[in-house]
Design a protein around this motif. Structure first.
Motif, PDB file in Angstrom:
ATOM      1  N   GLY A 261       0.783  -1.234   0.000  1.00  0.00           N
ATOM      2  CA  GLY A 261       0.000   0.000   0.000  1.00  0.00           C
ATOM      3  C   GLY A 261       0.813   1.281   0.000  1.00  0.00           C
ATOM      4  N   THR A 262       2.126   1.177  -0.270  1.00  0.00           N
ATOM      5  CA  THR A 262       2.977   2.368  -0.268  1.00  0.00           C
ATOM      6  C   THR A 262       3.725   2.480  -1.591  1.00  0.00           C
ATOM      7  N   ASP A 263       4.308   3.671  -1.821  1.00  0.00           N
ATOM      8  CA  ASP A 263       5.180   3.882  -2.965  1.00  0.00           C
ATOM      9  C   ASP A 263       6.483   4.486  -2.437  1.00  0.00           C
ATOM     10  N   HIS A 264       7.118   5.335  -3.222  1.00  0.00           N
ATOM     11  CA  HIS A 264       8.395   5.905  -2.766  1.00  0.00           C
ATOM     12  C   HIS A 264       8.237   6.768  -1.515  1.00  0.00           C
ATOM     13  N   SER A 265       7.029   7.203  -1.233  1.00  0.00           N
ATOM     14  CA  SER A 265       6.782   8.023  -0.039  1.00  0.00           C
ATOM     15  C   SER A 265       6.554   7.181   1.206  1.00  0.00           C
ATOM     16  N   LEU A 266       7.072   5.967   1.237  1.00  0.00           N
ATOM     17  CA  LEU A 266       6.760   5.031   2.322  1.00  0.00           C
ATOM     18  C   LEU A 266       7.050   5.539   3.731  1.00  0.00           C
ATOM     19  N   PRO A 267       8.119   6.340   3.991  1.00  0.00           N
ATOM     20  CA  PRO A 267       8.302   6.777   5.384  1.00  0.00           C
ATOM     21  C   PRO A 267       7.191   7.701   5.867  1.00  0.00           C
ATOM     22  N   PHE A 268       6.528   8.383   4.938  1.00  0.00           N
ATOM     23  CA  PHE A 268       5.418   9.264   5.302  1.00  0.00           C
ATOM     24  C   PHE A 268       4.102   8.494   5.376  1.00  0.00           C
ATOM     25  N   GLN A 269       4.025   7.379   4.661  1.00  0.00           N
ATOM     26  CA  GLN A 269       2.768   6.639   4.553  1.00  0.00           C
ATOM     27  C   GLN A 269       2.611   5.556   5.617  1.00  0.00           C
ATOM     28  N   LYS A 270       3.709   4.896   6.008  1.00  0.00           N
ATOM     29  CA  LYS A 270       3.618   3.762   6.935  1.00  0.00           C
ATOM     30  C   LYS A 270       4.678   3.845   8.041  1.00  0.00           C
ATOM     31  N   PRO A 271       4.730   4.947   8.786  1.00  0.00           N
ATOM     32  CA  PRO A 271       5.799   5.086   9.789  1.00  0.00           C
ATOM     33  C   PRO A 271       5.739   4.041  10.899  1.00  0.00           C
ATOM     34  N   ARG A 272       4.537   3.717  11.368  1.00  0.00           N
ATOM     35  CA  ARG A 272       4.416   2.750  12.461  1.00  0.00           C
ATOM     36  C   ARG A 272       4.900   1.364  12.026  1.00  0.00           C
ATOM     37  N   GLN A 273       4.498   0.942  10.818  1.00  0.00           N
ATOM     38  CA  GLN A 273       4.891  -0.375  10.334  1.00  0.00           C
ATOM     39  C   GLN A 273       6.393  -0.461  10.075  1.00  0.00           C
ATOM     40  N   ILE A 274       6.952   0.602   9.513  1.00  0.00           N
ATOM     41  CA  ILE A 274       8.393   0.618   9.254  1.00  0.00           C
ATOM     42  C   ILE A 274       9.169   0.562  10.562  1.00  0.00           C
ATOM     43  N   ALA A 275       8.743   1.336  11.547  1.00  0.00           N
ATOM     44  CA  ALA A 275       9.414   1.325  12.846  1.00  0.00           C
ATOM     45  C   ALA A 275       9.346  -0.051  13.494  1.00  0.00           C
ATOM     46  N   ARG A 276       8.197  -0.712  13.366  1.00  0.00           N
ATOM     47  CA  ARG A 276       8.053  -2.043  13.958  1.00  0.00           C
ATOM     48  C   ARG A 276       9.034  -3.039  13.337  1.00  0.00           C
ATOM     49  N   VAL A 277       9.159  -2.989  12.007  1.00  0.00           N
ATOM     50  CA  VAL A 277      10.113  -3.879  11.338  1.00  0.00           C
ATOM     51  C   VAL A 277      11.541  -3.526  11.741  1.00  0.00           C
ATOM     52  N   MET A 278      11.846  -2.241  11.845  1.00  0.00           N
ATOM     53  CA  MET A 278      13.190  -1.834  12.270  1.00  0.00           C
ATOM     54  C   MET A 278      13.511  -2.381  13.657  1.00  0.00           C
ATOM     55  N   ASN A 279      12.561  -2.274  14.572  1.00  0.00           N
ATOM     56  CA  ASN A 279      12.760  -2.807  15.925  1.00  0.00           C
ATOM     57  C   ASN A 279      13.006  -4.315  15.884  1.00  0.00           C
ATOM     58  N   ASP A 280      12.163  -5.037  15.150  1.00  0.00           N
ATOM     59  CA  ASP A 280      12.274  -6.493  15.083  1.00  0.00           C
ATOM     60  C   ASP A 280      13.570  -6.925  14.402  1.00  0.00           C
ATOM     61  N   GLU A 281      13.941  -6.218  13.338  1.00  0.00           N
ATOM     62  CA  GLU A 281      15.145  -6.570  12.605  1.00  0.00           C
ATOM     63  C   GLU A 281      16.408  -6.328  13.427  1.00  0.00           C
ATOM     64  N   LEU A 282      16.392  -5.344  14.294  1.00  0.00           N
ATOM     65  CA  LEU A 282      17.548  -5.151  15.168  1.00  0.00           C
ATOM     66  C   LEU A 282      17.672  -6.309  16.129  1.00  0.00           C
ATOM     67  N   GLN A 283      16.544  -6.790  16.657  1.00  0.00           N
ATOM     68  CA  GLN A 283      16.577  -7.925  17.569  1.00  0.00           C
ATOM     69  C   GLN A 283      17.127  -9.167  16.850  1.00  0.00           C
ATOM     70  N   ARG A 284      16.690  -9.383  15.612  1.00  0.00           N
ATOM     71  CA  ARG A 284      17.221 -10.518  14.849  1.00  0.00           C
ATOM     72  C   ARG A 284      18.738 -10.381  14.668  1.00  0.00           C
ATOM     73  N   TYR A 285      19.166  -9.189  14.313  1.00  0.00           N
ATOM     74  CA  TYR A 285      20.588  -8.913  14.081  1.00  0.00           C
ATOM     75  C   TYR A 285      21.416  -9.191  15.350  1.00  0.00           C
ATOM     76  N   ILE A 286      20.928  -8.715  16.471  1.00  0.00           N
ATOM     77  CA  ILE A 286      21.654  -8.894  17.743  1.00  0.00           C
ATOM     78  C   ILE A 286      21.691 -10.370  18.119  1.00  0.00           C
ATOM     79  N   THR A 287      20.573 -11.049  17.933  1.00  0.00           N
ATOM     80  CA  THR A 287      20.497 -12.473  18.283  1.00  0.00           C
ATOM     81  C   THR A 287      21.446 -13.318  17.454  1.00  0.00           C
ATOM     82  N   ASN A 288      21.580 -12.964  16.175  1.00  0.00           N
ATOM     83  CA  ASN A 288      22.385 -13.761  15.249  1.00  0.00           C
ATOM     84  C   ASN A 288      23.858 -13.383  15.211  1.00  0.00           C
ATOM     85  N   LYS A 289      24.226 -12.340  15.916  1.00  0.00           N
ATOM     86  CA  LYS A 289      25.635 -11.904  15.877  1.00  0.00           C
ATOM     87  C   LYS A 289      26.543 -12.946  16.525  1.00  0.00           C
TER      88      LYS A 289
END
Length: 289
Positions: A261-289
């Motif tokens: 549901g987004t285009d190039h304007s994704l940070p303006f369109q889906k900030p909550r969803q992007i932040a959630r993935v960023m949070n989760d992806e950091l946890q994955r990164y830390i766990t797998n280090k």
């Protein structure tokens, strides 16, 4: 909703640039971890990242600078001048040195994505987890097609420098970068207004990427990256998704996320969803280090 971070607006004066930046702080977040967020062409850092930062839960400090030609960052004479990608990399290096941020995670949107890629290539020991939101130069699988797209942006830049053609230049840019966007008059008006705040600075930012495309080796640049989470708007062109899928299949450190549901304007369109993935992806990164 009250923003969970306190915001401190500061500036750093270099020989050829007055850089304005904001540091978001939340001492309740443990352990202490830092994140730098780089905005894209034409739009200030606070406009790009303010809503995303409100939903970040893994970083106690977040740095959001305004890059050259945008926001509150200016040349000493307050006029607009051309600049190169390597100058933006040097600005970031000077800023994090000034702050004593020797290690941090790094995210970049569009132009900011290119600068974050270049920074990681040149200062690999300082950058941990990485995030890209429709990064410049990662637009298409075919390099020749990527270069041709930049030529379209150069045409938009020419219009941005003409006083009566600014809106036309912005629409040309949007048509080139988001041809499948869902256009509503209200959203289009807001987008044009946002991108038209400093039209010549916006034009210089577009030309900055066009010039960089002529100088970089994309394969070497991609190979120099660490753990990357890359966001692409679901309504963005199929070729962009194709290239990101290829990278994710070929590189174990490349993680591709389609934001429906987004285009190039994704940070303006889906900030909550992007932040959630960023949070989760950091946890994955830390766990797998």
């Amino acid at each position: 909703m009250k923003h969970p971070f306190s915001v401190d607006k500061q500036s750093l004066t270099l020989s050829d640039q007055h850089i304005v930046y904001r540091i978001y702080r939340n001492p309740d977040i443990k352990p202490s971890r830092r994140l730098v967020l780089l905005h894209g062409a034409g739009v200030a850092g606070v406009d790009t990242w303010e809503h995303i930062t409100a939903f970040l839960t893994q970083w106690s400090e977040v740095l959001v600078p305004d890059q050259r030609g945008m926001g509150d960052t200016y040349f000493p004479d307050k006029k607009e001048h051309p600049f190169a990608a390597q100058e933006l990399v040097a600005d970031l290096n000077a800023l994090v040195d000034h702050l004593g941020w020797w290690q941090f995670d790094l995210a970049g949107y569009s132009l900011g994505g290119l600068i974050s890629l270049l920074f990681k290539q040149q200062h690999s020991d300082r950058v941990g987890k990485q995030y890209l939101l429709e990064s410049a130069v990662l637009d298409r699988p075919c390099w020749e097609t990527t270069v041709e797209l930049r030529n379209q942006f150069s045409e938009a830049a020419l219009n941005l420098r003409g006083a009566v053609q600014v809106e036309k230049g912005i629409v040309n840019f949007l048509d080139a970068i988001s041809p499948n966007r869902k256009v509503s008059p209200q959203v289009e008006k807001l987008t044009v207004s946002r991108l038209g705040a400093r039209p010549e600075g916006f034009a210089n930012a577009l030309d900055c990427v066009t010039q960089a495309v002529k100088q970089i080796d994309r394969e070497e640049l991609v190979a120099a990256q660490g753990d990357v989470t890359s966001f692409i708007g679901g309504n963005s062109v199929d070729l962009m998704h194709q290239y990101q899928r290829e990278l994710a299949e070929r590189l174990p450190n490349w993680h591709y996320f389609l934001m429906a549901g987004t285009d190039h304007s994704l940070p303006f369109q889906k900030p909550r969803q992007i932040a959630r993935v960023m949070n989760d992806e950091l946890q994955r990164y830390i766990t797998n280090k």
